[in-house]
Design a protein around this motif. Sequence first.
Motif, PDB file in Angstrom:
ATOM      1  N   ASP A 135       0.877  -1.155   0.002  1.00  0.00           N
ATOM      2  CA  ASP A 135      -0.008   0.029  -0.016  1.00  0.00           C
ATOM      3  C   ASP A 135       0.703   1.317  -0.199  1.00  0.00           C
ATOM      4  OD1 ASP A 135      -2.504  -1.481   0.304  1.00  0.00           O
ATOM      5  OD2 ASP A 135      -1.883  -1.651   2.335  1.00  0.00           O
ATOM      6  N   SER A 136       0.268   2.208  -0.526  1.00  0.00           N
ATOM      7  CA  SER A 136       1.243   3.693  -0.672  1.00  0.00           C
ATOM      8  C   SER A 136       0.833   4.268   0.660  1.00  0.00           C
ATOM      9  CB  SER A 136       0.557   4.551  -1.764  1.00  0.00           C
ATOM     10  OG  SER A 136      -0.586   4.533  -1.920  1.00  0.00           O
ATOM     11  N   TYR A 137      -0.004   3.821   1.539  1.00  0.00           N
ATOM     12  CA  TYR A 137      -0.104   4.516   2.643  1.00  0.00           C
ATOM     13  C   TYR A 137       0.137   3.648   3.927  1.00  0.00           C
ATOM     14  CZ  TYR A 137      -4.442   1.872   1.655  1.00  0.00           C
ATOM     15  OH  TYR A 137      -5.197   0.473   1.434  1.00  0.00           O
ATOM     16  N   ASP A 138      -0.122   4.389   5.278  1.00  0.00           N
ATOM     17  CA  ASP A 138       0.085   3.414   6.567  1.00  0.00           C
ATOM     18  C   ASP A 138      -1.361   2.739   6.669  1.00  0.00           C
ATOM     19  OD1 ASP A 138       2.552   5.100   7.874  1.00  0.00           O
ATOM     20  OD2 ASP A 138       1.239   6.512   6.578  1.00  0.00           O
ATOM     21  N   VAL A 139      -1.054   1.694   7.393  1.00  0.00           N
ATOM     22  CA  VAL A 139      -2.254   0.777   7.686  1.00  0.00           C
ATOM     23  C   VAL A 139      -2.029  -0.062   9.214  1.00  0.00           C
ATOM     24  CG1 VAL A 139      -1.407  -1.196   6.500  1.00  0.00           C
ATOM     25  CG2 VAL A 139      -3.884  -0.741   6.967  1.00  0.00           C
ATOM     26  N   PHE A 140      -3.084   0.073   9.820  1.00  0.00           N
ATOM     27  CA  PHE A 140      -2.814  -0.976  11.008  1.00  0.00           C
ATOM     28  C   PHE A 140      -3.771  -1.869  10.807  1.00  0.00           C
ATOM     29  CE2 PHE A 140      -1.723   3.187  12.832  1.00  0.00           C
ATOM     30  CZ  PHE A 140      -0.817   2.933  13.933  1.00  0.00           C
ATOM     31  N   LEU A 141      -3.449  -3.190  10.936  1.00  0.00           N
ATOM     32  CA  LEU A 141      -4.225  -4.223  10.692  1.00  0.00           C
ATOM     33  C   LEU A 141      -4.440  -4.943  12.076  1.00  0.00           C
ATOM     34  CD1 LEU A 141      -1.891  -5.828   7.724  1.00  0.00           C
ATOM     35  CD2 LEU A 141      -4.088  -4.790   7.533  1.00  0.00           C
ATOM     36  N   LEU A 142      -5.863  -4.933  12.255  1.00  0.00           N
ATOM     37  CA  LEU A 142      -6.512  -5.405  13.638  1.00  0.00           C
ATOM     38  C   LEU A 142      -7.244  -6.517  13.398  1.00  0.00           C
ATOM     39  CD1 LEU A 142      -7.058  -4.832  16.663  1.00  0.00           C
ATOM     40  CD2 LEU A 142      -8.978  -3.589  15.760  1.00  0.00           C
ATOM     41  N   GLN A 143      -6.851  -7.825  13.890  1.00  0.00           N
ATOM     42  CA  GLN A 143      -7.561  -8.988  13.933  1.00  0.00           C
ATOM     43  C   GLN A 143      -8.704  -9.050  14.685  1.00  0.00           C
ATOM     44  OE1 GLN A 143      -6.660 -10.930  11.817  1.00  0.00           O
ATOM     45  NE2 GLN A 143      -8.107 -12.482  11.825  1.00  0.00           N
ATOM     46  N   TYR A 187       1.190  -3.080  12.751  1.00  0.00           N
ATOM     47  CA  TYR A 187       1.418  -1.862  11.786  1.00  0.00           C
ATOM     48  C   TYR A 187       2.204  -1.893  10.677  1.00  0.00           C
ATOM     49  CZ  TYR A 187       3.218   2.683  10.589  1.00  0.00           C
ATOM     50  OH  TYR A 187       3.737   3.602   9.806  1.00  0.00           O
ATOM     51  N   LEU A 188       1.823  -1.216   9.517  1.00  0.00           N
ATOM     52  CA  LEU A 188       2.918  -1.479   8.364  1.00  0.00           C
ATOM     53  C   LEU A 188       2.931   0.076   7.806  1.00  0.00           C
ATOM     54  CD1 LEU A 188       1.650  -4.786   6.547  1.00  0.00           C
ATOM     55  CD2 LEU A 188       3.884  -4.402   8.071  1.00  0.00           C
ATOM     56  N   PRO A 189       4.120   0.588   7.546  1.00  0.00           N
ATOM     57  CA  PRO A 189       4.435   1.588   6.924  1.00  0.00           C
ATOM     58  C   PRO A 189       4.106   1.658   5.397  1.00  0.00           C
ATOM     59  CG  PRO A 189       6.364   1.125   8.194  1.00  0.00           C
ATOM     60  CD  PRO A 189       5.824  -0.024   8.232  1.00  0.00           C
ATOM     61  N   PRO A 190       4.009   2.808   4.825  1.00  0.00           N
ATOM     62  CA  PRO A 190       3.796   2.543   3.360  1.00  0.00           C
ATOM     63  C   PRO A 190       4.863   1.719   2.620  1.00  0.00           C
ATOM     64  CG  PRO A 190       3.551   4.938   4.022  1.00  0.00           C
ATOM     65  CD  PRO A 190       4.185   4.074   5.371  1.00  0.00           C
ATOM     66  N   ARG A 191       4.495   0.842   1.684  1.00  0.00           N
ATOM     67  CA  ARG A 191       5.312   0.370   0.785  1.00  0.00           C
ATOM     68  C   ARG A 191       5.784  -1.080   1.449  1.00  0.00           C
ATOM     69  NH1 ARG A 191       6.750   2.182  -4.207  1.00  0.00           N
ATOM     70  NH2 ARG A 191       5.609   4.133  -5.013  1.00  0.00           N
ATOM     71  N   TRP A 192       5.572  -1.398   2.523  1.00  0.00           N
ATOM     72  CA  TRP A 192       5.876  -2.562   3.184  1.00  0.00           C
ATOM     73  C   TRP A 192       5.157  -3.671   2.449  1.00  0.00           C
ATOM     74  CZ3 TRP A 192       9.271  -4.838   6.855  1.00  0.00           C
ATOM     75  CH2 TRP A 192      10.298  -4.110   7.250  1.00  0.00           C
ATOM     76  N   ALA A 193       5.515  -4.686   1.797  1.00  0.00           N
ATOM     77  CA  ALA A 193       4.654  -5.788   1.122  1.00  0.00           C
ATOM     78  C   ALA A 193       4.353  -6.616   2.198  1.00  0.00           C
ATOM     79  CB  ALA A 193       5.760  -6.533   0.220  1.00  0.00           C
ATOM     80  N   HIS A 194       3.152  -7.123   1.953  1.00  0.00           N
ATOM     81  CA  HIS A 194       2.275  -7.945   3.068  1.00  0.00           C
ATOM     82  C   HIS A 194       1.587  -8.826   2.415  1.00  0.00           C
ATOM     83  CE1 HIS A 194       0.335  -4.202   2.759  1.00  0.00           C
ATOM     84  NE2 HIS A 194      -0.887  -4.636   3.102  1.00  0.00           N
TER      85      HIS A 194
END
Length: 376
Positions: A135-143, A187-194
């Motif tokens: 993603d080109s943006y920050d994201v928090f992935l909450l299960q 939490y993943l910063p922009p451009r961290w592949a997942h």
Amino acid sequence: MDIDHPLALLGGLTPRRFMKRHWQKKPLLVRRAIEGFASPLARADLLALASKEGVESRAIVRDGERWRVKHGPFSARALPAASRRDWTLLVQGVDLHHPAAHDVLSRFRFVPDARLDDVMISWASDGGGVGPHFDSYDVFLLQAQGRRRWRIGRQRDLSLRDGVPLKILANFEPEEEYVLEPGDMLYLPPRWAHDGVAEGECQTWSIGFRAPARGELVRELLQRVADEAAEETSPLYRDPAQEAVESPAAIPPRLQAFARDAVAAALKDAPLLDRALGEALTEPKSNVWFESSRVPARLRGVLVDAKTRMMHDSRHVFVNGESWRASGRDASLMRRLADRRRLDARELAAASDAARALIRAWCEAGWLHETGESHG
């Protein structure tokens, strides 16, 4: 929010420390970020949302190496059975429709509201996912339900697979792997592949952030500045010294200079640009609408509607794409309303008649709600 108070949401880090150490720099895995968290939305609730006009939703189905993407709204029959493997339902902007999702989004207000976007919920059957991507943006992935296995990496090769209706990385190179259970968060910063794959039925909440591209922002601001200039009485181009020409198709240098000066003057108007930015940042999305309501004679207090975007700068208060000049005690009151999303009766009593009239108008428009009304 006390930005120096350690939060379980951030693994015991203070918001100040998290922003300095991790924000747009490196991932953070938090076990039990929200202790005992379980999704208040069942699969049936998400299907109901995905069936509505004005709610952005997608269904992603994988058949071996083949991927299919469908866009909502969906009828129940248009989606695969829950027992079918390898499919995902994505529902965007759930915070606009469900109070619990809005409350979760509010936990992240140590980041400026100008950057907060929405809560997207991903429901997946066993094996479901959207493939390795970035993603080109920050994201928090909450299960929120079940388990999901995440593989992440600092991807160097960003080339994408051909012939696929999704932006799937062609050569994904994971470096770390985690299994998240309800309440855990990554939490993943922009451009961290997942790449996240459901292990059994699962639900993941993605708290996403807006990151406008410079070109997009320039286009929006220039349009608003142009609209403002069109409403003003401005000098007309004059050329009393214009001579007869032998080449009529040539643009006169004097007219070129007039145009450059007009644009330069508009761009030098910092307050105008600041106002245009605030209005742009608070403009509701195209699928958002408000319902007008009757307002009691005396307001006991007000809450900002979950769909309302409200911000401020040193001169203005911005609400849903509109702006108001603010100064003195009323300015402090309006900024408090924007920051806390509520005012009580005592605070309202301290407002001027003009400020109370404005707040009443916002209530009538459905942007705010009198304390005790439904607001989410």
